[in-house]
Scaffold this motif. Sequence first.
Motif, PDB file in Angstrom:
ATOM      1  N   GLY A  11       2.898  -2.800   1.011  1.00 60.50           N
ATOM      2  CA  GLY A  11       3.122  -3.510   1.639  1.00 60.50           C
ATOM      3  C   GLY A  11       4.751  -3.415   0.424  1.00 60.50           C
ATOM      4  N   THR A  12       5.337  -4.529   0.358  1.00 60.60           N
ATOM      5  CA  THR A  12       7.173  -4.026   0.348  1.00 60.60           C
ATOM      6  C   THR A  12       6.834  -3.578  -1.251  1.00 60.60           C
ATOM      7  OG1 THR A  12       7.006  -5.788   1.580  1.00 60.60           O
ATOM      8  CG2 THR A  12       8.768  -5.352  -0.532  1.00 60.60           C
ATOM      9  N   MET A  13       5.717  -4.358  -2.928  1.00 60.37           N
ATOM     10  CA  MET A  13       5.824  -3.715  -3.783  1.00 60.37           C
ATOM     11  C   MET A  13       5.386  -2.345  -3.858  1.00 60.37           C
ATOM     12  SD  MET A  13       7.953  -5.796  -5.631  1.00 60.37           S
ATOM     13  CE  MET A  13       7.633  -5.335  -6.833  1.00 60.37           C
ATOM     14  N   ASP A  35      -5.500  -0.492   0.938  1.00 63.74           N
ATOM     15  CA  ASP A  35      -4.593  -1.431   1.799  1.00 63.74           C
ATOM     16  C   ASP A  35      -6.332  -1.969   2.736  1.00 63.74           C
ATOM     17  OD1 ASP A  35      -2.146  -2.195   1.810  1.00 63.74           O
ATOM     18  OD2 ASP A  35      -2.437  -3.054   3.187  1.00 63.74           O
ATOM     19  N   ALA A  36      -5.459  -2.964   3.130  1.00 61.90           N
ATOM     20  CA  ALA A  36      -6.685  -3.678   3.813  1.00 61.90           C
ATOM     21  C   ALA A  36      -6.289  -2.213   5.537  1.00 61.90           C
ATOM     22  CB  ALA A  36      -5.826  -5.187   4.131  1.00 61.90           C
ATOM     23  N   ARG A  40       0.149   1.516   6.527  1.00 62.85           N
ATOM     24  CA  ARG A  40      -0.438   0.964   6.158  1.00 62.85           C
ATOM     25  C   ARG A  40       0.258   2.365   5.351  1.00 62.85           C
ATOM     26  NH1 ARG A  40       2.213  -5.124   4.595  1.00 62.85           N
ATOM     27  NH2 ARG A  40       2.474  -6.161   6.582  1.00 62.85           N
ATOM     28  N   ALA A  74      -0.931  -4.169  -6.030  1.00 62.65           N
ATOM     29  CA  ALA A  74       0.214  -5.117  -5.501  1.00 62.65           C
ATOM     30  C   ALA A  74       0.027  -5.601  -4.164  1.00 62.65           C
ATOM     31  CB  ALA A  74       1.492  -3.588  -5.361  1.00 62.65           C
ATOM     32  N   PRO A  76      -1.855  -8.937  -2.223  1.00 61.33           N
ATOM     33  CA  PRO A  76      -1.821 -10.475  -2.162  1.00 61.33           C
ATOM     34  C   PRO A  76      -2.374 -11.214  -3.569  1.00 61.33           C
ATOM     35  CG  PRO A  76      -1.909  -9.335   0.216  1.00 61.33           C
ATOM     36  CD  PRO A  76      -1.953  -8.483  -0.721  1.00 61.33           C
ATOM     37  N   ASP A  77      -1.664 -12.161  -4.339  1.00 64.74           N
ATOM     38  CA  ASP A  77      -2.037 -13.072  -4.872  1.00 64.74           C
ATOM     39  C   ASP A  77      -3.540 -12.815  -5.358  1.00 64.74           C
ATOM     40  OD1 ASP A  77       0.960 -12.800  -4.847  1.00 64.74           O
ATOM     41  OD2 ASP A  77       1.278 -15.534  -5.513  1.00 64.74           O
ATOM     42  N   HIS A  80      -5.948 -10.481  -6.301  1.00 64.81           N
ATOM     43  CA  HIS A  80      -5.129 -10.023  -7.963  1.00 64.81           C
ATOM     44  C   HIS A  80      -6.918 -10.368  -9.032  1.00 64.81           C
ATOM     45  CE1 HIS A  80      -1.190  -9.892  -7.716  1.00 64.81           C
ATOM     46  NE2 HIS A  80      -1.730  -9.489  -6.635  1.00 64.81           N
ATOM     47  N   GLU A  97       0.206  -6.595 -10.240  1.00 65.96           N
ATOM     48  CA  GLU A  97       1.553  -7.652 -10.100  1.00 65.96           C
ATOM     49  C   GLU A  97       1.175  -9.114 -10.190  1.00 65.96           C
ATOM     50  OE1 GLU A  97       4.578  -7.896  -9.368  1.00 65.96           O
ATOM     51  OE2 GLU A  97       4.623  -5.928  -8.942  1.00 65.96           O
ATOM     52  N   LYS A  98       2.441  -9.937 -10.735  1.00 69.60           N
ATOM     53  CA  LYS A  98       2.383 -11.335 -10.868  1.00 69.60           C
ATOM     54  C   LYS A  98       1.919 -12.141  -9.279  1.00 69.60           C
ATOM     55  CE  LYS A  98       5.114 -12.645  -9.066  1.00 69.60           C
ATOM     56  NZ  LYS A  98       5.957 -12.758  -7.193  1.00 69.60           N
ATOM     57  N   ASN A 173       4.851 -18.787  -7.619  1.00 73.14           N
ATOM     58  CA  ASN A 173       5.024 -17.096  -7.052  1.00 73.14           C
ATOM     59  C   ASN A 173       6.663 -16.920  -7.901  1.00 73.14           C
ATOM     60  OD1 ASN A 173       6.046 -14.466  -5.788  1.00 73.14           O
ATOM     61  ND2 ASN A 173       3.689 -14.981  -5.520  1.00 73.14           N
ATOM     62  N   HIS A 177       8.245 -16.199 -12.723  1.00 70.08           N
ATOM     63  CA  HIS A 177       8.969 -15.593 -13.797  1.00 70.08           C
ATOM     64  C   HIS A 177       9.691 -15.719 -14.578  1.00 70.08           C
ATOM     65  CE1 HIS A 177       8.866 -11.586 -11.763  1.00 70.08           C
ATOM     66  NE2 HIS A 177       8.573 -11.785 -11.068  1.00 70.08           N
ATOM     67  N   TYR A 281      11.711  -2.351 -13.027  1.00 70.58           N
ATOM     68  CA  TYR A 281      10.288  -1.675 -12.053  1.00 70.58           C
ATOM     69  C   TYR A 281      10.111  -0.318 -13.540  1.00 70.58           C
ATOM     70  CZ  TYR A 281      10.373  -5.780  -8.930  1.00 70.58           C
ATOM     71  OH  TYR A 281      10.719  -6.619  -8.480  1.00 70.58           O
TER      72      TYR A 281
HETATM   73  N1  LIG Z   1       7.572  -8.614  -9.742  1.00 67.17           N
HETATM   74  C1  LIG Z   1       7.796  -8.907  -8.799  1.00 67.17           C
HETATM   75  O1  LIG Z   1       9.285  -8.331  -8.918  1.00 67.17           O
HETATM   76  C2  LIG Z   1       7.157  -9.037  -7.303  1.00 67.17           C
HETATM   77  C3  LIG Z   1       8.600  -8.961  -6.328  1.00 67.17           C
HETATM   78  C4  LIG Z   1       7.449  -9.492  -4.721  1.00 67.17           C
HETATM   79  C5  LIG Z   1       6.069  -9.641  -4.847  1.00 67.17           C
HETATM   80  N2  LIG Z   1       5.137  -9.096  -6.028  1.00 67.17           N
HETATM   81  C6  LIG Z   1       3.911  -9.434  -6.052  1.00 67.17           C
HETATM   82  O2  LIG Z   1       3.601  -7.874  -5.467  1.00 67.17           O
HETATM   83  C7  LIG Z   1       2.172  -8.730  -4.301  1.00 67.17           C
HETATM   84  C8  LIG Z   1       2.489  -7.743  -3.452  1.00 67.17           C
HETATM   85  O3  LIG Z   1       3.411  -8.035  -2.560  1.00 67.17           O
HETATM   86  P1  LIG Z   1       4.280  -7.562  -1.434  1.00 67.17           P
HETATM   87  O4  LIG Z   1       6.171  -8.360  -0.650  1.00 67.17           O
HETATM   88  O5  LIG Z   1       4.378  -6.025  -1.649  1.00 67.17           O
HETATM   89  O6  LIG Z   1       3.514  -7.854  -0.201  1.00 67.17           O
HETATM   90  P2  LIG Z   1       3.337  -7.053   0.780  1.00 67.17           P
HETATM   91  O7  LIG Z   1       2.293  -8.295   1.986  1.00 67.17           O
HETATM   92  O8  LIG Z   1       4.338  -7.040   1.067  1.00 67.17           O
HETATM   93  O9  LIG Z   1       2.153  -6.157   0.482  1.00 67.17           O
HETATM   94  C9  LIG Z   1       0.908  -6.792   0.022  1.00 67.17           C
HETATM   95  C10 LIG Z   1      -0.329  -5.395   0.925  1.00 67.17           C
HETATM   96  O10 LIG Z   1      -1.397  -5.325   0.438  1.00 67.17           O
HETATM   97  C11 LIG Z   1      -2.451  -5.518   1.696  1.00 67.17           C
HETATM   98  N3  LIG Z   1      -4.060  -5.626   1.521  1.00 67.17           N
HETATM   99  C12 LIG Z   1      -3.902  -7.302   1.846  1.00 67.17           C
HETATM  100  N4  LIG Z   1      -5.338  -7.657   1.474  1.00 67.17           N
HETATM  101  C13 LIG Z   1      -5.569  -6.549   0.571  1.00 67.17           C
HETATM  102  C14 LIG Z   1      -6.855  -6.215   0.329  1.00 67.17           C
HETATM  103  N5  LIG Z   1      -8.050  -7.138   0.177  1.00 67.17           N
HETATM  104  N6  LIG Z   1      -6.970  -4.921  -0.175  1.00 67.17           N
HETATM  105  C15 LIG Z   1      -6.265  -3.865  -0.782  1.00 67.17           C
HETATM  106  N7  LIG Z   1      -4.748  -4.540   0.167  1.00 67.17           N
HETATM  107  C16 LIG Z   1      -4.678  -5.552   0.806  1.00 67.17           C
HETATM  108  C17 LIG Z   1      -1.101  -5.351   2.848  1.00 67.17           C
HETATM  109  O11 LIG Z   1      -2.055  -5.135   3.937  1.00 67.17           O
HETATM  110  C18 LIG Z   1      -0.338  -4.998   2.615  1.00 67.17           C
HETATM  111  O12 LIG Z   1       0.166  -3.454   3.128  1.00 67.17           O
HETATM  112  C19 LIG Z   1       2.257 -10.469  -4.871  1.00 67.17           C
HETATM  113  O13 LIG Z   1       1.194 -10.218  -5.376  1.00 67.17           O
HETATM  114  C20 LIG Z   1       3.400 -10.107  -5.136  1.00 67.17           C
HETATM  115  O14 LIG Z   1       3.555 -12.153  -5.557  1.00 67.17           O
HETATM  116  C21 LIG Z   1       5.991  -8.743  -7.178  1.00 67.17           C
END
Ligand SMILES: NC(=O)c1ccc[n+]([C@@H]2O[C@H](COP(=O)([O-])OP(=O)(O)OC[C@H]3O[C@@H](n4cnc5c(N)ncnc54)[C@H](O)[C@@H]3O)[C@@H](O)[C@H]2O)c1
Length: 353
Positions: A11-13, A35-36, A40, A74, A76-77, A80, A97-98, A173, A177, A281
Amino acid sequence: MTVRVGVIGTGTMGTAHIRTLAEQINGATIVAVSDAEQERAQAATAAIGQGGIRIHREPEELIASSDVDAILIASPDHTHETLVLACLDAGKPVLCEKPLAATVEGCHRVVEHEARIGRRLVQVGFMRRFDPSYVDMKRVLDSGEIGRPLLAHCVHRNATALAWFTSAMPILNSAVHELDIVRWLLSTDIAGVSVFTPRSSGRAAAGMSDPRLLVVETTCGVTVDIEVFVNAQYGYDVRCELVAEAGTISLPPPATTVRRAAGIEGIPIADDFRTRFADAYREQLQAWIRAAATGGADGASAWDGYAASLAAQECLRAAEEHRMITVSTPDKPRIYRTAREEACVTTRSVPQI
Ligand SMILES: NC(=O)c1ccc[n+]([C@@H]2O[C@H](COP(=O)([O-])OP(=O)(O)OC[C@H]3O[C@@H](n4cnc5c(N)ncnc54)[C@H](O)[C@@H]3O)[C@@H](O)[C@H]2O)c1
Protein backbone atom coordinates in the motif's frame (compact mmCIF):
# COMPACT_ATOMS: atom_id res chain seq x y z
CA MET A 1 26.68 -9.54 -0.74
CA THR A 2 23.32 -8.55 -2.23
CA VAL A 3 20.45 -8.96 0.21
CA ARG A 4 17.41 -10.49 -1.47
CA VAL A 5 14.37 -8.73 0.00
CA GLY A 6 10.71 -9.75 0.19
CA VAL A 7 8.14 -7.01 0.86
CA ILE A 8 4.80 -7.74 2.55
CA GLY A 9 2.12 -5.09 2.08
CA THR A 10 2.24 -2.90 -1.01
CA GLY A 11 0.00 0.00 0.00
CA THR A 12 1.21 3.53 0.78
CA MET A 13 4.32 2.62 2.79
CA GLY A 14 5.17 -0.65 1.04
CA THR A 15 5.11 1.04 -2.38
CA ALA A 16 7.28 3.90 -1.10
CA HIS A 17 9.79 1.45 0.43
CA ILE A 18 9.89 -0.62 -2.77
CA ARG A 19 10.70 2.48 -4.80
CA THR A 20 13.42 3.59 -2.36
CA LEU A 21 14.92 0.09 -2.21
CA ALA A 22 14.99 -0.17 -6.00
CA GLU A 23 16.30 3.32 -6.72
CA GLN A 24 18.42 4.46 -3.79
CA ILE A 25 19.70 1.56 -1.72
CA ASN A 26 22.99 -0.24 -2.26
CA GLY A 27 23.34 -3.96 -1.73
CA ALA A 28 19.67 -4.97 -2.04
CA THR A 29 17.39 -6.48 -4.65
CA ILE A 30 13.65 -7.09 -4.37
CA VAL A 31 12.82 -10.69 -5.26
CA ALA A 32 9.24 -11.11 -4.02
CA VAL A 33 6.22 -9.18 -2.76
CA SER A 34 2.95 -10.14 -1.15
CA ASP A 35 -0.30 -8.25 -0.66
CA ALA A 36 -3.84 -9.27 0.23
CA GLU A 37 -4.84 -7.55 -3.02
CA GLN A 38 -2.91 -8.96 -6.00
CA GLU A 39 -3.49 -5.87 -8.16
CA ARG A 40 -1.72 -3.70 -5.57
CA ALA A 41 1.28 -6.01 -5.58
CA GLN A 42 1.35 -5.93 -9.37
CA ALA A 43 1.07 -2.13 -9.47
CA ALA A 44 3.86 -1.69 -6.92
CA THR A 45 6.29 -3.89 -8.83
CA ALA A 46 5.29 -2.45 -12.22
CA ALA A 47 6.01 1.06 -10.89
CA ILE A 48 9.72 0.31 -10.53
CA GLY A 49 10.00 -1.36 -13.91
CA GLN A 50 11.97 -4.34 -12.60
CA GLY A 51 10.89 -7.65 -14.07
CA GLY A 52 11.08 -11.05 -12.39
CA ILE A 53 9.65 -10.09 -8.99
CA ARG A 54 7.48 -12.94 -7.70
CA ILE A 55 4.06 -12.21 -6.24
CA HIS A 56 2.90 -14.40 -3.37
CA ARG A 57 -0.71 -14.60 -2.28
CA GLU A 58 0.33 -15.82 1.19
CA PRO A 59 2.90 -13.75 3.09
CA GLU A 60 4.03 -16.86 5.02
CA GLU A 61 5.04 -18.43 1.69
CA LEU A 62 7.21 -15.38 0.93
CA ILE A 63 8.86 -15.57 4.37
CA ALA A 64 9.69 -19.26 3.88
CA SER A 65 11.10 -18.84 0.34
CA SER A 66 14.72 -19.92 0.17
CA ASP A 67 15.67 -17.02 -2.11
CA VAL A 68 14.35 -14.38 0.35
CA ASP A 69 17.08 -13.30 2.79
CA ALA A 70 15.26 -10.47 4.62
CA ILE A 71 11.67 -9.27 4.92
CA LEU A 72 10.12 -5.81 5.05
CA ILE A 73 6.63 -5.73 6.58
CA ALA A 74 4.38 -2.83 5.59
CA SER A 75 0.97 -4.47 5.95
CA PRO A 76 -1.60 -3.17 8.50
CA ASP A 77 -0.78 -3.07 12.21
CA HIS A 78 -2.93 -6.09 13.11
CA THR A 79 -0.87 -8.37 10.83
CA HIS A 80 2.57 -7.45 12.24
CA GLU A 81 2.85 -9.81 15.21
CA THR A 82 2.12 -13.04 13.32
CA LEU A 83 4.36 -12.08 10.41
CA VAL A 84 7.30 -10.97 12.60
CA LEU A 85 7.05 -14.21 14.59
CA ALA A 86 7.15 -16.17 11.32
CA CYS A 87 10.30 -14.24 10.27
CA LEU A 88 11.89 -15.06 13.64
CA ASP A 89 11.03 -18.75 13.21
CA ALA A 90 12.64 -18.64 9.77
CA GLY A 91 15.73 -16.97 11.29
CA LYS A 92 15.48 -14.01 8.86
CA PRO A 93 16.10 -10.31 9.53
CA VAL A 94 12.89 -8.28 9.40
CA LEU A 95 12.15 -4.57 9.21
CA CYS A 96 8.61 -4.14 10.51
CA GLU A 97 6.73 -0.88 10.15
CA LYS A 98 5.64 0.66 13.40
CA PRO A 99 3.88 -0.25 15.61
CA LEU A 100 5.61 -3.59 16.23
CA ALA A 101 2.21 -5.15 16.98
CA ALA A 102 -1.33 -3.89 17.40
CA THR A 103 -1.30 -4.57 21.14
CA VAL A 104 1.27 -4.25 23.91
CA GLU A 105 0.83 -7.95 24.67
CA GLY A 106 1.62 -8.72 21.02
CA CYS A 107 4.78 -6.58 21.19
CA HIS A 108 5.84 -8.42 24.32
CA ARG A 109 5.32 -11.83 22.68
CA VAL A 110 7.69 -10.75 19.89
CA VAL A 111 10.27 -9.58 22.46
CA GLU A 112 10.03 -12.89 24.36
CA HIS A 113 10.38 -14.91 21.17
CA GLU A 114 13.40 -12.96 19.95
CA ALA A 115 15.00 -13.12 23.40
CA ARG A 116 14.55 -16.91 23.42
CA ILE A 117 16.23 -17.13 20.00
CA GLY A 118 19.01 -15.04 21.52
CA ARG A 119 19.93 -12.63 18.72
CA ARG A 120 18.46 -9.46 17.27
CA LEU A 121 16.67 -9.99 13.98
CA VAL A 122 13.86 -7.46 14.34
CA GLN A 123 14.11 -3.78 13.44
CA VAL A 124 11.07 -1.54 13.98
CA GLY A 125 10.35 1.24 11.48
CA PHE A 126 10.88 4.21 13.77
CA MET A 127 12.63 5.99 10.91
CA ARG A 128 13.04 9.31 12.72
CA ARG A 129 16.10 7.79 14.46
CA PHE A 130 17.76 8.10 11.03
CA ASP A 131 16.55 11.62 10.18
CA PRO A 132 19.66 13.86 9.82
CA SER A 133 18.20 16.64 12.01
CA TYR A 134 17.15 14.33 14.85
CA VAL A 135 20.55 12.62 14.59
CA ASP A 136 22.26 16.00 14.97
CA MET A 137 20.04 16.93 17.94
CA LYS A 138 21.10 13.73 19.66
CA ARG A 139 24.77 14.30 18.83
CA VAL A 140 24.73 17.80 20.36
CA LEU A 141 22.84 16.64 23.43
CA ASP A 142 25.13 13.65 24.00
CA SER A 143 28.23 15.85 23.61
CA GLY A 144 27.18 17.78 26.72
CA GLU A 145 27.61 21.15 24.91
CA ILE A 146 24.23 22.46 26.06
CA GLY A 147 24.19 20.76 29.44
CA ARG A 148 21.56 18.39 30.78
CA PRO A 149 18.15 18.37 29.07
CA LEU A 150 15.26 19.68 31.19
CA LEU A 151 12.23 19.98 28.92
CA ALA A 152 11.14 19.04 25.42
CA HIS A 153 8.30 20.34 23.25
CA CYS A 154 7.05 18.09 20.45
CA VAL A 155 4.35 18.55 17.84
CA HIS A 156 2.89 15.91 15.51
CA ARG A 157 0.33 17.20 13.03
CA ASN A 158 -1.15 15.45 10.00
CA ALA A 159 -3.33 17.19 7.42
CA THR A 160 -6.09 14.61 7.79
CA ALA A 161 -6.47 11.33 9.66
CA LEU A 162 -6.04 8.15 7.63
CA ALA A 163 -9.35 6.53 6.67
CA TRP A 164 -8.81 3.52 8.98
CA PHE A 165 -7.97 5.59 12.07
CA THR A 166 -10.10 4.72 15.09
CA SER A 167 -10.20 7.09 18.08
CA ALA A 168 -7.21 5.32 19.68
CA MET A 169 -5.02 5.65 16.57
CA PRO A 170 -3.73 9.22 17.05
CA ILE A 171 -2.02 7.86 20.17
CA LEU A 172 -1.29 4.22 19.25
CA ASN A 173 -0.22 4.91 15.66
CA SER A 174 0.96 8.56 15.53
CA ALA A 175 2.12 9.59 19.01
CA VAL A 176 4.03 6.30 19.23
CA HIS A 177 6.64 7.96 16.95
CA GLU A 178 7.01 10.80 19.47
CA LEU A 179 7.24 8.42 22.41
CA ASP A 180 10.00 6.50 20.66
CA ILE A 181 11.97 9.59 19.65
CA VAL A 182 11.82 10.96 23.21
CA ARG A 183 13.20 7.66 24.58
CA TRP A 184 15.94 7.65 21.94
CA LEU A 185 16.94 11.32 22.03
CA LEU A 186 17.15 11.41 25.80
CA SER A 187 18.43 7.81 26.23
CA THR A 188 15.74 7.28 28.82
CA ASP A 189 12.56 5.43 29.63
CA ILE A 190 9.13 6.88 30.14
CA ALA A 191 8.09 7.06 33.77
CA GLY A 192 4.64 8.64 33.64
CA VAL A 193 2.06 10.06 31.26
CA SER A 194 -0.88 12.47 31.48
CA VAL A 195 -3.22 13.36 28.63
CA PHE A 196 -5.26 16.52 28.21
CA THR A 197 -8.19 16.57 25.81
CA PRO A 198 -9.50 19.95 24.68
CA ARG A 199 -12.69 20.26 22.65
CA SER A 200 -12.40 18.33 19.41
CA SER A 201 -11.90 19.85 15.97
CA GLY A 202 -15.06 19.91 13.86
CA ARG A 203 -12.90 18.28 11.13
CA ALA A 204 -12.29 15.14 13.22
CA ALA A 205 -14.44 12.06 12.63
CA ALA A 206 -17.37 11.60 15.00
CA GLY A 207 -16.16 10.12 18.29
CA MET A 208 -12.49 10.97 17.74
CA SER A 209 -10.76 13.25 20.26
CA ASP A 210 -8.43 15.42 18.18
CA PRO A 211 -6.17 17.22 19.08
CA ARG A 212 -4.69 15.92 22.31
CA LEU A 213 -1.85 17.04 24.55
CA LEU A 214 0.36 14.41 26.17
CA VAL A 215 2.63 15.28 29.06
CA VAL A 216 5.38 12.73 29.53
CA GLU A 217 7.77 12.41 32.43
CA THR A 218 10.97 10.48 31.80
CA THR A 219 12.97 8.39 34.24
CA CYS A 220 15.86 10.87 33.81
CA GLY A 221 13.67 13.74 35.07
CA VAL A 222 12.79 15.53 31.82
CA THR A 223 9.21 16.73 31.19
CA VAL A 224 7.97 16.56 27.60
CA ASP A 225 4.79 17.97 26.09
CA ILE A 226 3.53 16.36 22.89
CA GLU A 227 0.72 17.80 20.78
CA VAL A 228 -0.94 15.22 18.52
CA PHE A 229 -3.35 16.66 15.97
CA VAL A 230 -4.18 14.40 13.04
CA ASN A 231 -6.73 16.68 11.32
CA ALA A 232 -4.69 19.90 11.27
CA GLN A 233 -5.69 20.47 7.62
CA TYR A 234 -2.69 22.51 6.45
CA GLY A 235 -0.05 19.76 6.05
CA TYR A 236 2.28 17.34 7.81
CA ASP A 237 4.21 19.18 10.49
CA VAL A 238 6.59 17.61 13.02
CA ARG A 239 8.46 19.77 15.51
CA CYS A 240 10.78 19.11 18.38
CA GLU A 241 12.68 21.46 20.68
CA LEU A 242 14.89 20.34 23.55
CA VAL A 243 15.52 22.81 26.36
CA ALA A 244 18.74 22.16 28.26
CA GLU A 245 20.73 23.91 30.99
CA ALA A 246 22.89 25.97 28.63
CA GLY A 247 20.85 26.24 25.45
CA THR A 248 18.16 24.72 23.30
CA ILE A 249 18.23 22.66 20.13
CA SER A 250 15.35 22.11 17.73
CA LEU A 251 14.49 20.61 14.35
CA PRO A 252 15.02 23.17 11.59
CA PRO A 253 12.18 24.06 9.20
CA PRO A 254 12.08 21.16 6.70
CA ALA A 255 13.07 23.27 3.70
CA THR A 256 16.18 24.76 2.17
CA THR A 257 14.60 27.79 0.53
CA VAL A 258 12.26 30.60 1.56
CA ARG A 259 9.58 31.54 -0.92
CA ARG A 260 8.09 35.00 -1.41
CA ALA A 261 4.95 34.96 -3.50
CA ALA A 262 1.40 36.22 -3.48
CA GLY A 263 2.17 38.67 -0.67
CA ILE A 264 3.52 35.97 1.68
CA GLU A 265 7.04 34.99 2.74
CA GLY A 266 7.23 31.36 3.78
CA ILE A 267 8.54 27.84 3.45
CA PRO A 268 6.66 24.94 1.91
CA ILE A 269 5.12 22.39 4.29
CA ALA A 270 5.19 18.71 3.36
CA ASP A 271 1.84 17.13 2.60
CA ASP A 272 2.73 13.86 4.29
CA PHE A 273 5.39 11.77 6.03
CA ARG A 274 6.83 10.33 2.80
CA THR A 275 8.04 13.74 1.68
CA ARG A 276 8.96 15.09 5.11
CA PHE A 277 10.99 12.04 6.14
CA ALA A 278 12.29 10.86 2.74
CA ASP A 279 15.90 11.08 3.98
CA ALA A 280 15.04 9.19 7.16
CA TYR A 281 13.29 6.34 5.32
CA ARG A 282 16.25 6.02 2.93
CA GLU A 283 18.86 6.03 5.71
CA GLN A 284 16.77 3.55 7.71
CA LEU A 285 16.56 1.16 4.75
CA GLN A 286 20.29 1.44 4.00
CA ALA A 287 21.17 0.73 7.64
CA TRP A 288 18.79 -2.23 7.69
CA ILE A 289 20.27 -3.73 4.50
CA ARG A 290 23.80 -3.25 5.87
CA ALA A 291 22.82 -5.07 9.07
CA ALA A 292 20.75 -7.73 7.29
CA ALA A 293 23.77 -8.60 5.12
CA THR A 294 25.36 -10.01 8.25
CA GLY A 295 22.12 -11.44 9.60
CA GLY A 296 21.33 -8.71 12.14
CA ALA A 297 19.33 -5.52 12.71
CA ASP A 298 19.96 -1.83 13.36
CA GLY A 299 17.86 1.09 14.67
CA ALA A 300 14.88 0.55 16.95
CA SER A 301 14.73 -2.96 18.41
CA ALA A 302 11.70 -5.08 19.25
CA TRP A 303 12.26 -3.90 22.83
CA ASP A 304 12.00 -0.26 21.69
CA GLY A 305 8.81 -1.16 19.80
CA TYR A 306 7.39 -2.72 22.95
CA ALA A 307 8.42 0.19 25.23
CA ALA A 308 6.88 2.82 22.92
CA SER A 309 3.63 0.85 22.55
CA LEU A 310 3.46 0.33 26.32
CA ALA A 311 3.77 4.09 26.88
CA ALA A 312 1.15 4.74 24.17
CA GLN A 313 -1.28 2.31 25.77
CA GLU A 314 -0.78 4.01 29.14
CA CYS A 315 -1.53 7.36 27.46
CA LEU A 316 -4.90 5.94 26.41
CA ARG A 317 -5.54 4.89 30.01
CA ALA A 318 -4.45 8.33 31.27
CA ALA A 319 -6.93 9.96 28.86
CA GLU A 320 -9.76 7.67 29.96
CA GLU A 321 -9.09 7.97 33.67
CA HIS A 322 -8.15 11.69 33.63
CA ARG A 323 -5.07 11.14 35.74
CA MET A 324 -1.34 10.69 35.56
CA ILE A 325 -0.41 7.05 34.97
CA THR A 326 2.91 5.62 36.09
CA VAL A 327 4.55 3.61 33.31
CA SER A 328 6.35 0.58 34.68
CA THR A 329 8.67 -0.70 31.98
CA PRO A 330 10.09 -4.09 33.02
CA ASP A 331 13.83 -4.86 32.84
CA LYS A 332 15.11 -5.55 29.37
CA PRO A 333 16.03 -9.09 28.34
CA ARG A 334 19.78 -9.53 27.91
CA ILE A 335 19.92 -9.30 24.10
CA TYR A 336 18.67 -5.70 24.20
CA ARG A 337 21.06 -4.42 26.86
CA THR A 338 24.10 -2.29 26.12
CA ALA A 339 27.35 -3.35 27.78
CA ARG A 340 26.83 -0.59 30.38
CA GLU A 341 23.26 -1.69 31.12
CA GLU A 342 24.41 -5.30 31.35
CA ALA A 343 27.02 -4.37 33.96
CA CYS A 344 24.33 -2.61 36.07
CA VAL A 345 21.84 -5.46 35.76
CA THR A 346 24.23 -8.28 36.62
CA THR A 347 25.12 -6.52 39.88
CA ARG A 348 21.37 -6.46 40.73
CA SER A 349 20.87 -10.13 39.70
CA VAL A 350 17.72 -9.77 37.60
CA PRO A 351 16.40 -13.02 36.03
CA GLN A 352 18.24 -13.53 32.70
CA ILE A 353 16.10 -14.33 29.68
N1 LIG B 1 6.89 4.80 9.60
C1 LIG B 1 5.94 5.62 9.20
O1 LIG B 1 6.15 6.82 9.16
C2 LIG B 1 4.62 5.08 8.75
C3 LIG B 1 3.75 5.91 8.04
C4 LIG B 1 2.54 5.36 7.61
C5 LIG B 1 2.20 4.06 7.91
N2 LIG B 1 3.06 3.31 8.65
C6 LIG B 1 2.73 1.91 8.98
O2 LIG B 1 2.89 1.14 7.81
C7 LIG B 1 1.92 0.08 7.78
C8 LIG B 1 1.16 0.16 6.47
O3 LIG B 1 0.49 1.39 6.41
P1 LIG B 1 -0.02 1.98 5.01
O4 LIG B 1 -0.40 3.38 5.28
O5 LIG B 1 0.95 1.68 3.94
O6 LIG B 1 -1.36 1.12 4.80
P2 LIG B 1 -2.08 0.77 3.43
O7 LIG B 1 -3.48 0.43 3.80
O8 LIG B 1 -1.85 1.85 2.43
O9 LIG B 1 -1.32 -0.53 2.90
C9 LIG B 1 -1.43 -1.77 3.53
C10 LIG B 1 -1.35 -2.86 2.46
O10 LIG B 1 -1.29 -4.12 3.11
C11 LIG B 1 -2.17 -5.02 2.42
N3 LIG B 1 -2.55 -6.10 3.32
C12 LIG B 1 -3.58 -6.14 4.20
N4 LIG B 1 -3.55 -7.30 4.89
C13 LIG B 1 -2.46 -7.99 4.44
C14 LIG B 1 -1.91 -9.25 4.77
N5 LIG B 1 -2.44 -10.03 5.70
N6 LIG B 1 -0.82 -9.63 4.09
C15 LIG B 1 -0.26 -8.87 3.12
N7 LIG B 1 -0.76 -7.67 2.79
C16 LIG B 1 -1.84 -7.23 3.43
C17 LIG B 1 -3.30 -4.15 1.93
O11 LIG B 1 -3.99 -4.74 0.83
C18 LIG B 1 -2.57 -2.87 1.54
O12 LIG B 1 -2.13 -2.91 0.19
C19 LIG B 1 1.04 0.27 9.02
O13 LIG B 1 1.48 -0.59 10.02
C20 LIG B 1 1.29 1.73 9.42
O14 LIG B 1 1.15 1.94 10.81
C21 LIG B 1 4.26 3.78 9.04
